[in-house]
Design a protein around this motif. Structure first.
Motif, mmCIF file in Angstrom:
data_model
loop_
_atom_site.group_PDB
_atom_site.id
_atom_site.type_symbol
_atom_site.label_atom_id
_atom_site.label_comp_id
_atom_site.label_asym_id
_atom_site.label_seq_id
_atom_site.Cartn_x
_atom_site.Cartn_y
_atom_site.Cartn_z
ATOM 1 N N TRP A 18 0.866 -1.063 -0.117
ATOM 2 C CA TRP A 18 -0.057 0.002 -0.003
ATOM 3 C C TRP A 18 0.891 1.365 0.064
ATOM 4 N N LEU A 19 1.912 1.355 0.620
ATOM 5 C CA LEU A 19 2.658 2.495 0.926
ATOM 6 C C LEU A 19 4.005 2.554 0.111
ATOM 7 N N LEU A 26 6.751 3.672 8.476
ATOM 8 C CA LEU A 26 5.948 3.362 9.341
ATOM 9 C C LEU A 26 6.350 2.175 10.141
ATOM 10 N N VAL A 27 7.164 1.276 9.661
ATOM 11 C CA VAL A 27 7.440 0.038 10.445
ATOM 12 C C VAL A 27 8.505 0.740 11.644
ATOM 13 N N PHE A 193 0.059 -1.364 17.479
ATOM 14 C CA PHE A 193 1.266 -2.219 17.313
ATOM 15 C C PHE A 193 2.031 -1.932 18.453
ATOM 16 N N ARG A 194 2.706 -0.368 18.531
ATOM 17 C CA ARG A 194 3.689 -0.279 19.518
ATOM 18 C C ARG A 194 3.354 0.189 20.658
ATOM 19 N N LYS A 195 1.932 0.135 20.914
ATOM 20 C CA LYS A 195 1.281 0.362 22.571
ATOM 21 C C LYS A 195 1.073 -0.967 22.974
ATOM 22 N N ASP A 196 0.556 -2.061 22.126
ATOM 23 C CA ASP A 196 0.089 -3.393 22.837
ATOM 24 C C ASP A 196 0.700 -4.469 22.036
ATOM 25 N N PRO A 197 1.640 -5.205 22.847
ATOM 26 C CA PRO A 197 2.373 -6.428 22.328
ATOM 27 C C PRO A 197 1.361 -7.485 21.962
ATOM 28 N N ALA A 198 0.557 -7.492 22.671
ATOM 29 C CA ALA A 198 -0.715 -8.592 22.525
ATOM 30 C C ALA A 198 -1.252 -8.520 21.076
ATOM 31 N N HIS A 291 3.783 7.380 11.775
ATOM 32 C CA HIS A 291 5.280 7.816 11.470
ATOM 33 C C HIS A 291 5.072 9.415 11.145
ATOM 34 N N VAL A 292 3.634 9.849 10.988
ATOM 35 C CA VAL A 292 3.469 11.195 10.733
ATOM 36 C C VAL A 292 3.016 12.026 11.761
ATOM 37 N N GLY A 293 2.219 11.676 12.394
ATOM 38 C CA GLY A 293 1.603 12.322 13.961
ATOM 39 C C GLY A 293 1.959 11.801 15.229
ATOM 40 N N ARG A 294 1.838 12.502 16.000
ATOM 41 C CA ARG A 294 1.997 12.257 17.342
ATOM 42 C C ARG A 294 0.742 11.420 17.984
ATOM 43 N N GLY A 295 0.659 10.135 17.799
ATOM 44 C CA GLY A 295 -0.326 9.357 18.179
ATOM 45 C C GLY A 295 -0.565 8.159 17.661
ATOM 46 N N GLU A 296 -1.245 7.359 18.089
ATOM 47 C CA GLU A 296 -1.148 5.677 17.401
ATOM 48 C C GLU A 296 -2.314 6.002 16.171
ATOM 49 N N GLY A 297 -2.118 4.883 15.417
ATOM 50 C CA GLY A 297 -2.980 4.947 14.309
ATOM 51 C C GLY A 297 -4.310 4.912 14.356
ATOM 52 N N HIS A 298 -4.945 5.733 13.672
ATOM 53 C CA HIS A 298 -6.364 6.130 13.640
ATOM 54 C C HIS A 298 -7.159 6.489 12.192
#
Length: 479
Positions: A18-19, A26-27, A193-198, A291-298
């Motif tokens: 996609w990217l 991103l990764v 993904f970076r917040k919750d390993p589960a 990788h662009v904003g200060r937050g998790e993916g939304h």
């Protein structure tokens, strides 16, 4: 400590599809530390501010949420007095955009369809309270999650009803019933993904396709509950276009809806029309990329329903009528300085008296966890204030209030009785207990002391002092 699982290779390949080359950024971002945030949350004081004692932990405001702040690296604030008092809600900065997108208006009837654990529900309730109030229903289909939702709603004082039903059951009961609906849909969770390993460990390559099926089913039922002209906000915390742009495209192709522009939030990008058959209007939805904003993916999109989807409007049920119980009215008058009108329209379930937040939405076939906020428990012929009621009124709302310092508050939250302050010998039987103007709970006057009414199931000996935690904050990260 065990190392977190690697980012799945199949996910990386999908993002490369996609990217392209941007997938590397991103990764890399998903391997970094997550952004943490908190939001002012005390709904009984909708125009209040965070106490100064929290200032050492804050690292700048969230640009798309007036009540949101970034947290500096350091300790968790979940076991502090002000968190237990509902002064703030710990929430991902990106998730704060959803209530802002909904933009609740005075007097609206609003449904949060997939509400647990409650961050978006409580934010909507706060924004609505500032504008004169709204009728809010929060639902979650999962029994364990709806209990967490109830706990968070109670903690911040959101005056909403809570249901535990499938979207299909609600759609049968409530056609064309709501002015606005939030669908923060179950998703593959790639933005976490970076917040919750589960979430990394549980992700599978076919997850986006599987969740897309569920998302469409939820949205299909949600639209039948929306009145013509109403708003629907669709959001996910995932990255794959199958669950985002392509769900938006499906809605545009199959239902009488129009996408609406969202505010020009800094750090958010337009959704990708080239991932949705080049439909230009898809770009009105927005994404926050890690990788662009200060937050998790939304991902967030707002729709307007142009024509009804349900075949007929809802049949109205009989709402509760104001209480005429003289004992109840007298007890309320002894507890509060001015009785809120909502506390006179009550629903009794077993020994608990609830304010009626469902009104004429009440349907006997639905699983209702709470028809509204609990106000009191009946013990024999006596009423005792329910803990939840302490969070529903602002300072001065109760006839008697005891303000305590942090050290005393920590002992109160552990279940200890309080000393009877001078001047309280002849006051009301029950009094609110507050710290920095935020109500913690209730106490009952007894000879020489105040007996602790903080619920046993909530008591904790783990509550920490903000002053002690401030020493652990990494001040070099402040912006």
């Amino acid at each position: 400590m065990r190392n977190p699982p690697e980012i799945p290779a199949a996910f990386v390949r999908q993002m490369e599809h996609w990217l392209g080359a941007e997938a590397r950024d991103l990764v890399a971002a998903l391997s970094a530390k997550p952004w943490r945030g908190l939001r002012y949350a005390a709904i009984a004081r909708p125009r209040g501010e965070l106490p100064p004692s929290l200032a050492p932990f804050l690292s700048g405001g969230v640009p798309w949420a007036a009540d949101g702040f970034y947290l500096a690296p350091g300790p968790s604030l979940g076991y502090t007095v002000l968190h237990q008092a509902g002064a703030f809600y710990l929430q991902d900065p990106s998730a704060m955009a959803v209530a802002v997108a909904l933009d609740p208006q005075p007097g609206e009837r609003i449904l949060d369809l997939c509400a647990a654990p409650g961050g978006k529900t409580t934010h909507v309730a706060l924004m609505a309270a500032r504008r004169g109030g709204a009728q809010l229903v929060a639902n979650d289909v999962h029994r364990d999650r709806v209990l967490a939702l109830a706990e968070n709603v109670e903690r911040v004082g959101a005056p909403c009803a809570i249901t535990n039903e499938s979207p299909a059951a609600l759609a049968d009961a409530w056609p064309q019933a709501f002015d606005a609906i939030v669908v923060d849909a179950p998703c593959s969770g790639e933005g976490m993904f970076r917040k919750d390993p589960a979430v990394r460990a549980e992700w599978r390559p076919d997850a986006p396709e599987r969740f897309q099926v569920l998302q469409k089913d939820i949205l299909r039922h949600a639209l039948t509950m929306l009145r013509p002209g109403g708003r629907l906000v669709y959001s996910t915390c995932t990255l794959n276009p199958l669950e985002n742009e392509q769900v938006v495209l499906w809605l545009l192709d199959h239902y009488p809806v129009a996408l609406e522009p969202l505010p020009d939030w800094p750090e958010w990008r337009p959704a990708r029309s080239d991932w949705a058959a080049d439909r230009e209007e898809v770009g009105l939805a927005k994404r926050l990329w890690p990788h662009v904003g200060r937050g998790e993916g939304h991902f967030v999109a707002r729709f307007r329903l142009l024509d009804p989807v349900a075949t007929s409007p809802r049949r109205r049920s009989k709402a509760a009528t104001p209480s005429t119980d003289k004992a109840w009215d007298a007890w309320l008058a002894s507890l509060v300085a001015e009785v809120p009108p909502a506390w006179r329209k009550t629903v009794a379930r077993k020994s608990v008296v609830f304010a009626d937040a469902l009104g004429d939405l009440a349907v006997s076939s639905l699983r209702v966890l709470r028809p509204g906020p609990p106000i009191a428990e009946r013990k024999g012929q006596v009423f005792v204030p329910h803990h939840a009621a302490s969070r529903l009124l602002p300072p001065g709302g109760f006839r008697a209030t005891v303000e305590i310092d942090e050290e005393t508050a920590i002992r109160y939250l552990a279940g200890e009785p309080l000393a009877l302050p001078a001047g309280h010998d002849h006051e009301a039987t029950f009094c609110a207990v507050a710290h920095e103007g935020f109500h913690l709970g209730f106490a009952k006057r007894a000879p020489g002391r105040l007996n602790n009414l903080y619920p046993r199931g909530l008591r904790s000996t783990r509550i920490e002092s903000l002053a002690a935690l401030a020493a652990e904050v990494d001040s070099s990260s402040y912006t």
